[in-house]
Design an enzyme around this catalytic site. Sequence first.
Site, PDB file in Angstrom:
ATOM      1  N   LYS A 176       0.852  -1.200   0.000  1.00 15.35           N
ATOM      2  CA  LYS A 176       0.000   0.000   0.000  1.00 15.35           C
ATOM      3  C   LYS A 176       0.885   1.247   0.000  1.00 15.35           C
ATOM      4  CE  LYS A 176      -2.036   2.892   2.726  1.00 15.35           C
ATOM      5  NZ  LYS A 176      -1.985   4.076   1.858  1.00 15.35           N
ATOM      6  N   GLU A 251       9.468   2.361  10.749  1.00 10.54           N
ATOM      7  CA  GLU A 251      10.468   3.428  10.598  1.00 10.54           C
ATOM      8  C   GLU A 251       9.706   4.729  10.623  1.00 10.54           C
ATOM      9  OE1 GLU A 251      12.053   6.233   9.356  1.00 10.54           O
ATOM     10  OE2 GLU A 251      13.100   5.464   7.563  1.00 10.54           O
ATOM     11  N   CYS A 285      13.565  11.491   6.028  1.00  9.61           N
ATOM     12  CA  CYS A 285      13.513  11.063   7.436  1.00  9.61           C
ATOM     13  C   CYS A 285      14.841  11.271   8.133  1.00  9.61           C
ATOM     14  CB  CYS A 285      13.046   9.618   7.548  1.00  9.61           C
ATOM     15  SG  CYS A 285      13.976   8.468   6.553  1.00  9.61           S
ATOM     16  N   GLU A 386       9.431  16.544  14.696  1.00 12.73           N
ATOM     17  CA  GLU A 386       9.781  16.470  13.281  1.00 12.73           C
ATOM     18  C   GLU A 386       8.898  17.421  12.473  1.00 12.73           C
ATOM     19  OE1 GLU A 386      10.954  12.781  10.542  1.00 12.73           O
ATOM     20  OE2 GLU A 386       8.831  12.822  11.007  1.00 12.73           O
TER      21      GLU A 386
HETATM   22  O1  TXE Z   1       2.190  10.066   7.359  1.00 13.99           O
HETATM   23  P1  TXE Z   1       1.376   8.762   7.673  1.00 13.99           P
HETATM   24  P2  TXE Z   1       1.680  11.526   7.002  1.00 13.99           P
HETATM   25  C1  TXE Z   1       6.334  12.003   9.167  1.00 13.99           C
HETATM   26  C2  TXE Z   1       6.474  13.470   8.862  1.00 13.99           C
HETATM   27  C3  TXE Z   1       5.103  13.841   8.462  1.00 13.99           C
HETATM   28  C4  TXE Z   1       4.278  12.983   9.385  1.00 13.99           C
HETATM   29  C5  TXE Z   1       2.868  12.727   8.945  1.00 13.99           C
HETATM   30  O2  TXE Z   1       6.835  14.158  10.030  1.00 13.99           O
HETATM   31  O3  TXE Z   1       4.838  15.205   8.642  1.00 13.99           O
HETATM   32  O4  TXE Z   1       4.973  11.781   9.437  1.00 13.99           O
HETATM   33  O5  TXE Z   1       2.879  12.369   7.582  1.00 13.99           O
HETATM   34  C6  TXE Z   1      -0.575   5.124   5.840  1.00 13.99           C
HETATM   35  N1  TXE Z   1      -3.153   2.274   9.214  1.00 13.99           N
HETATM   36  N2  TXE Z   1       6.749  11.155   8.065  1.00 13.99           N
HETATM   37  O6  TXE Z   1       0.442  11.848   7.768  1.00 13.99           O
HETATM   38  O7  TXE Z   1      -0.057   9.076   7.907  1.00 13.99           O
HETATM   39  C7  TXE Z   1      -0.686   6.244   4.837  1.00 13.99           C
HETATM   40  O8  TXE Z   1      -1.780   6.008   3.965  1.00 13.99           O
HETATM   41  C8  TXE Z   1      -2.329   1.902   8.237  1.00 13.99           C
HETATM   42  C9  TXE Z   1       7.997  10.479   8.255  1.00 13.99           C
HETATM   43  O9  TXE Z   1       1.613  11.634   5.552  1.00 13.99           O
HETATM   44  O10 TXE Z   1       2.128   8.035   8.700  1.00 13.99           O
HETATM   45  C10 TXE Z   1       0.668   6.169   4.172  1.00 13.99           C
HETATM   46  O11 TXE Z   1       0.701   5.093   3.235  1.00 13.99           O
HETATM   47  N3  TXE Z   1      -1.706   2.790   7.415  1.00 13.99           N
HETATM   48  C11 TXE Z   1       8.227   9.479   7.247  1.00 13.99           C
HETATM   49  C12 TXE Z   1       1.597   5.836   5.343  1.00 13.99           C
HETATM   50  O12 TXE Z   1       0.745   5.290   6.343  1.00 13.99           O
HETATM   51  C13 TXE Z   1      -1.961   4.088   7.601  1.00 13.99           C
HETATM   52  C14 TXE Z   1       7.713   9.649   5.899  1.00 13.99           C
HETATM   53  C15 TXE Z   1       2.340   7.031   5.926  1.00 13.99           C
HETATM   54  O13 TXE Z   1       1.414   8.009   6.259  1.00 13.99           O
HETATM   55  C16 TXE Z   1      -2.827   4.539   8.608  1.00 13.99           C
HETATM   56  C17 TXE Z   1       6.442  10.333   5.858  1.00 13.99           C
HETATM   57  C18 TXE Z   1      -3.435   3.564   9.444  1.00 13.99           C
HETATM   58  N4  TXE Z   1      -4.244   3.890  10.444  1.00 13.99           N
HETATM   59  C19 TXE Z   1       6.031  11.075   6.923  1.00 13.99           C
HETATM   60  N5  TXE Z   1      -2.867   5.893   8.546  1.00 13.99           N
HETATM   61  C20 TXE Z   1       9.506   8.724   7.313  1.00 13.99           C
HETATM   62  N6  TXE Z   1       9.661   7.873   8.323  1.00 13.99           N
HETATM   63  O14 TXE Z   1      10.349   8.845   6.457  1.00 13.99           O
HETATM   64  C21 TXE Z   1      -2.066   6.279   7.536  1.00 13.99           C
HETATM   65  N7  TXE Z   1      -1.513   5.186   6.950  1.00 13.99           N
END
Ligand code: TXE
Length: 492
Positions: A176, A251, A285, A386
């Site tokens: 996904k 991660e 990240c 972050e």
């Molecule tokens: O990430 P989400 P978001 C950090 C960065 C950013 C913050 C939020 O600080 O501002 O996270 O970003 C899926 N069950 N990083 O809201 O929501 C979602 O569809 C299962 C750090 O965009 O965590 C997507 O595929 N999956 C980071 C994925 O999770 C779920 C990179 C990431 O989205 C879900 C990106 C659920 N309940 C953001 N809810 C890094 N580690 O590099 C969402 N998703």
Amino acid sequence: MNGEPDLCIGGQWRHASDGGTREIINPADGSITAVVDEATSDDARAAVAAARNAFDDGAWPETPVAERAALLDRIADLLQRDKEALASLETRDTGKTLVESRIDIDDVTSVFRFYSRLVGVESDRLVDVGDPAVISRVVREPIGVCVLIAPWNYPLLQMSWKIAPALAAGCTMVAKPSEVTPLTTIAFMHLLDEAGVPPSVVNLVQGSGAVLGAALTDNPDVDFISFTGGLATGRTIAKVAAEHVTKVAVELGGKNPHIVFADADWDSAVDHVLTGVFLHSGQVCSAGTRLIVEEQIADDFVAELAARAEKIRIGDGMNPASETGPLVSEQHRAKVEAHVQQGISDGAKLVIGGARPSDPALAKGSFYLPTIFDRCDRSMRIVQEETFGPILTVERFTTEAEAIALGNDTEYGLAAGVRTSDPARGERVVRALRHGTVWLNDFGYYTAAAEWGGFGKSGNGRELGPTGLAEYQEIKHIWHNTAPQPAGWFKG
Ligand code: TXE
């Protein structure tokens, strides 16, 4: 995409079961890049069921290692064949420059090549149990059905860190991608078909995490969840998975210190601090968002950084003149802007940036200027939370111990940089830092052959390297007695 079905479930390309779609926006100008199918939770459940059947009754887990390795190599060849098309899709989806996207596709390719080689040389371990009649061996088996959830900053790269070892190990899976940036993963799924990945081994759904999350993670048919994304989502997934005792690797980003001692090579220090935080507009990240600099050089260092940061050419990633692109979405820019306001009200000194660019040519995109805050301290939210944007905070130190304490003063622990011309001090500081990757006199580099992951709230588990394959394997100890005798414990 654009009318063609985008979900791949049980070997069939399908539209969403309720006909739902989503517009994918180009963050450089707000235009619609594509319209893709938006899966329902029923679609997600069907994808997990298909992966379960393929694992329990299909041939893939038993496919000889040499065949799996050859398949990974074919995938790598196809990635290189389609490199330009994939790179430009990634740029239109994420906003990053084309140069960065091309590097991403090369890195994706190297991950498939690495696991193709590694899986071929891994072997069972024989254990001497002190009885010549007993053959005792430890073997690795595929962990089962994997759910692979990726974020939007490195869409295909992050997904490849999951799909390549999962395939190498003999797992089946549901991938996904982020709903914000699904395009390269859809295109890649077609390459998997072409390479000959058997039907149902890789299933693809995309759509809102909030809608699909429960079907994918609160599901007893899933054996392993690999997630990269935000801390809040990671927590939710880990809690839900605990109910089924499903293994989870997460991660979750970082708040990464870049420590500069006064004796560091000046030019490379300035250059790497700049690149470390402003590349991909800070949506990395491992971005070095906290500059921790020795007091005696701090004023000059920050002045030079600011002068160079102001010259960074921001623009559409498709334009070769652009050095960095926009933030991924309007919504994400709003989050970055809120963080900047917080920094100002917490008393940090705004040196440059803190605004959208004034160039009218950029008005339709979600651009944000490189921003530097000086005189920051560890109590401030911009130092601890972050931002995931082009924001550098500056803290100052006078002793080595203070530098280490500041570097470790974060709930995260993904990556850190140290710059000094004193190798002994460099080694001391590197070993004292509680972060998953530490660069000494460099920043940002990684290789498929070395593990990637975080200490603390940056997550658990590792991707890449041999451990990145082991995550997708169960360990089984087989004790084979070739000359069985009664145990003789009970005498009656
Ligand atoms: O990430 P989400 P978001 C950090 C960065 C950013 C913050 C939020 O600080 O501002 O996270 O970003 C899926 N069950 N990083 O809201 O929501 C979602 O569809 C299962 C750090 O965009 O965590 C997507 O595929 N999956 C980071 C994925 O999770 C779920 C990179 C990431 O989205 C879900 C990106 C659920 N309940 C953001 N809810 C890094 N580690 O590099 C969402 N998703």
